[in-house]
Design a protein around this motif. Structure first.
Motif, PDB file in Angstrom:
ATOM      1  N   SER A 108      32.754  43.231  32.359  1.00 16.33           N
ATOM      2  CA  SER A 108      33.600  44.102  33.188  1.00 16.33           C
ATOM      3  C   SER A 108      32.753  44.799  34.248  1.00 16.33           C
ATOM      4  O   SER A 108      31.707  45.350  33.922  1.00 16.33           O
ATOM      5  N   PRO A 109      33.202  44.778  35.488  1.00 14.94           N
ATOM      6  CA  PRO A 109      34.338  44.018  36.005  1.00 14.94           C
ATOM      7  C   PRO A 109      34.019  42.516  36.046  1.00 14.94           C
ATOM      8  O   PRO A 109      32.872  42.144  36.259  1.00 14.94           O
ATOM      9  N   LEU A 123      40.435  40.160  39.935  1.00 12.99           N
ATOM     10  CA  LEU A 123      39.416  41.081  39.445  1.00 12.99           C
ATOM     11  C   LEU A 123      39.957  41.690  38.160  1.00 12.99           C
ATOM     12  O   LEU A 123      41.068  42.226  38.150  1.00 12.99           O
ATOM     13  N   ILE A 125      39.231  44.574  35.319  1.00 14.10           N
ATOM     14  CA  ILE A 125      38.457  45.765  34.968  1.00 14.10           C
ATOM     15  C   ILE A 125      38.781  46.082  33.513  1.00 14.10           C
ATOM     16  O   ILE A 125      39.951  46.288  33.174  1.00 14.10           O
ATOM     17  N   LEU A 230      31.647  39.997  48.258  1.00 15.88           N
ATOM     18  CA  LEU A 230      32.427  40.521  47.130  1.00 15.88           C
ATOM     19  C   LEU A 230      31.541  41.275  46.143  1.00 15.88           C
ATOM     20  O   LEU A 230      31.988  42.239  45.522  1.00 15.88           O
ATOM     21  N   ASP A 232      28.829  42.973  47.088  1.00 16.23           N
ATOM     22  CA  ASP A 232      28.622  44.259  47.766  1.00 16.23           C
ATOM     23  C   ASP A 232      29.835  45.172  47.584  1.00 16.23           C
ATOM     24  O   ASP A 232      29.699  46.372  47.385  1.00 16.23           O
ATOM     25  N   ALA A 233      31.012  44.591  47.657  1.00 21.19           N
ATOM     26  CA  ALA A 233      32.227  45.396  47.580  1.00 21.19           C
ATOM     27  C   ALA A 233      32.566  45.800  46.148  1.00 21.19           C
ATOM     28  O   ALA A 233      32.978  46.935  45.904  1.00 21.19           O
ATOM     29  N   LEU A 234      32.385  44.897  45.206  1.00 20.66           N
ATOM     30  CA  LEU A 234      32.988  45.081  43.877  1.00 20.66           C
ATOM     31  C   LEU A 234      31.987  45.134  42.734  1.00 20.66           C
ATOM     32  O   LEU A 234      32.349  45.499  41.616  1.00 20.66           O
ATOM     33  N   ASP A 235      30.745  44.746  42.988  1.00 22.80           N
ATOM     34  CA  ASP A 235      29.694  44.830  41.965  1.00 22.80           C
ATOM     35  C   ASP A 235      30.162  44.328  40.598  1.00 22.80           C
ATOM     36  O   ASP A 235      30.097  45.052  39.601  1.00 22.80           O
ATOM     37  N   PRO A 236      30.610  43.067  40.543  1.00 22.67           N
ATOM     38  CA  PRO A 236      31.086  42.557  39.254  1.00 22.67           C
ATOM     39  C   PRO A 236      29.927  42.289  38.286  1.00 22.67           C
ATOM     40  O   PRO A 236      28.805  42.027  38.710  1.00 22.67           O
ATOM     41  N   ALA A 237      30.231  42.332  36.988  1.00 22.89           N
ATOM     42  CA  ALA A 237      29.230  41.993  35.967  1.00 22.89           C
ATOM     43  C   ALA A 237      29.089  40.489  35.812  1.00 22.89           C
ATOM     44  O   ALA A 237      28.065  40.005  35.331  1.00 22.89           O
TER      45      ALA A 237
END
Lengths: 299, 299
Positions: A108-109, A123, A125, A230, A232-237
């Protein structure tokens, strides 16, 4: 239209596949469920995945390719079968399925992109679909990465979808064929650009054709550039890539390796997350739909 | 470095401004707080906004322009003053301030972009900063929208920051001057490209100079293209634009009107949200820092 009976572990117990009638999306859904029930499955809730924008109430608000008739597909299906019905966008459902039963590992995310005819996305979360204000979030395919890029079906130029979908691979394959008419893409398609599909380019690449491999690597690099934005924008795991374009495990690396490199090259001051291939393939949408329907039943 | 005493309604009671020492970020912060306390303010918690990536523990992990010495700025400041300290990225804090005390109207999700030297950003979901897996989400400025675009400070080309920040407006203003050397930008700068700042272009635009107005409109259109992608991805209920580039209300419309049009032109099958100018100006970061510190105290 595919319909399946899915158990609480995300396993498909029975599956029926019917032809899609673009003019009668909801009727096709109902017919498929009827076929499934006729086979003797014990069904307690129904999940429907649609290739459409779905609002926060589960209503279809915009469907570029199929007609669902009335927007409240869930009510129509529920009225027919007397069961609780969940409706969502197929990309959201595929992501939910990968999170719970596939490669998601509770990350998550979790960001998922599905590369097929178009580019879908979602996405999650804490395992929940991020829906945005109107239920329309996750349409990563129409983010412009190259304003001078090729025309997209949406009317813009240089959308991620126009650069890294199966449709984009087909177009780039046809362009490669016009440069190298004697190559394998040309031989497999008989030189007919309309016969150059994403699958054909993948077949040519699998046979070692350099220009086909180059096309897939290019699509991967574009994907990676989009993924960098994406991240940079959302910092997914974790980033999961699904869809027909990565349906073959070996071939998927031809796309995913350049994507990972381009993503990392595009990041400053941070490392990107792992980018892995989805595990559930074409069944992901159905498994996710079942999972969402089961949640509905519990709620 | 600005420091302020802020009450629970987000009102600034006392403010001190000190020169920034890029080599001693944390020491500058401590000196500013000391100055503020010396003026007799009763402070119960301290919030620090930094121009840096901040991880989930509030530590500075990457700071392109300022040096904060040790990454745990919060611990250093807390040890000095014996008070709870919250630390966050300035764009996150500005968004929090606008949500609570500015134009945010409790909109969720709320997307904010701050256009200054660079482009900062934040996404608030139910009024909480969306942080991502590592605290690094919201860096919308380095999403590439035009691969053949101008070089960005980050090393890529065509990032949103290279097309719609104050720095981008300055660069485009200097380019316009080279085409129209007799225009107002040229007269105000004495023809020296290094003297063409974003403010100077705004001044020329305010005086009616067509090429300056064109530059700002172009920056707005690029912004709108980026916003369209973010609306597709995140479906915000409201977009707030802050930062020095929109510090003047009248002038901000020169940027925001084309941005709204370009955003809507870039969307398919949906309407974009309202795009409005932030209200709290340069104070937003401090007010947000205070709000976050107050939350810390309550927790």
């Amino acid at each position: 239209v595919s319909a399946a009976a899915v158990d609480s572990s995300g396993r498909i117990k029975k599956k029926v596949v019917s032809p899609t009638d673009p003019e009668a999306g909801t009727a096709s859904v109902i017919a498929s469920v009827e076929k499934l029930l006729a086979s003797g499955c014990d069904v307690t809730a129904i999940g429907v995945g649609v290739a459409a924008f779905v609002d926060l109430d589960g209503k279809v608000v915009f469907s570029p390719n199929l007609s669902y008739g009335e927007p409240d597909v869930g009510r129509a299906v529920g009225a027919k079968f007397g069961l609780p019905v969940a409706v969502d966008n197929d990309a959201n459902l595929a992501a939910l399925a990968e999170f719970r039963f596939g490669v998601g590992r509770q990350a998550s995310p979790m960001l998922m992109l599905t590369l097929g005819t178009g580019v879908g996305g979602a996405l999650l979360i804490d395992g929940e679909v991020y829906r945005g204000a109107n239920g329309l979030a996750g349409e990563f395919g129409h983010m412009v990465v190259s304003t001078n890029g090729p025309a997209c079906a949406c009317g813009k130029k240089g959308c991620l979808e126009a650069l890294s979908s199966g449709t984009a691979i087909a177009r780039m394959g046809a362009e490669a064929m016009s440069r190298y008419p004697d190559g394998l893409i040309g031989r497999l398609s008989g030189g007919d650009p309309s016969k150059v599909s994403g699958e054909l380019v993948a077949d040519a690449a699998a046979s070692g054709d350099d220009s086909a491999r180059q096309v897939i690597a290019d699509a991967g690099r574009w994907l990676g550039l989009g993924l960098a934005g994406l991240v940079d924008a959302l910092d997914p795991a974790l980033i999961v890539i699904g869809g027909g374009v990565v349906s073959d495990g070996d071939m998927s690396q031809l796309l995913l390796e350049p994507a990972r490199s381009a993503m990392q090259d595009g990041l400053v001051g941070r490392s990107g997350p792992e980018v892995i291939r989805a595990r559930l393939g074409n069944d992901a949408g159905m498994i996710g739909a079942a999972a969402m329907a089961a949640d509905l039943k519990r709620a």
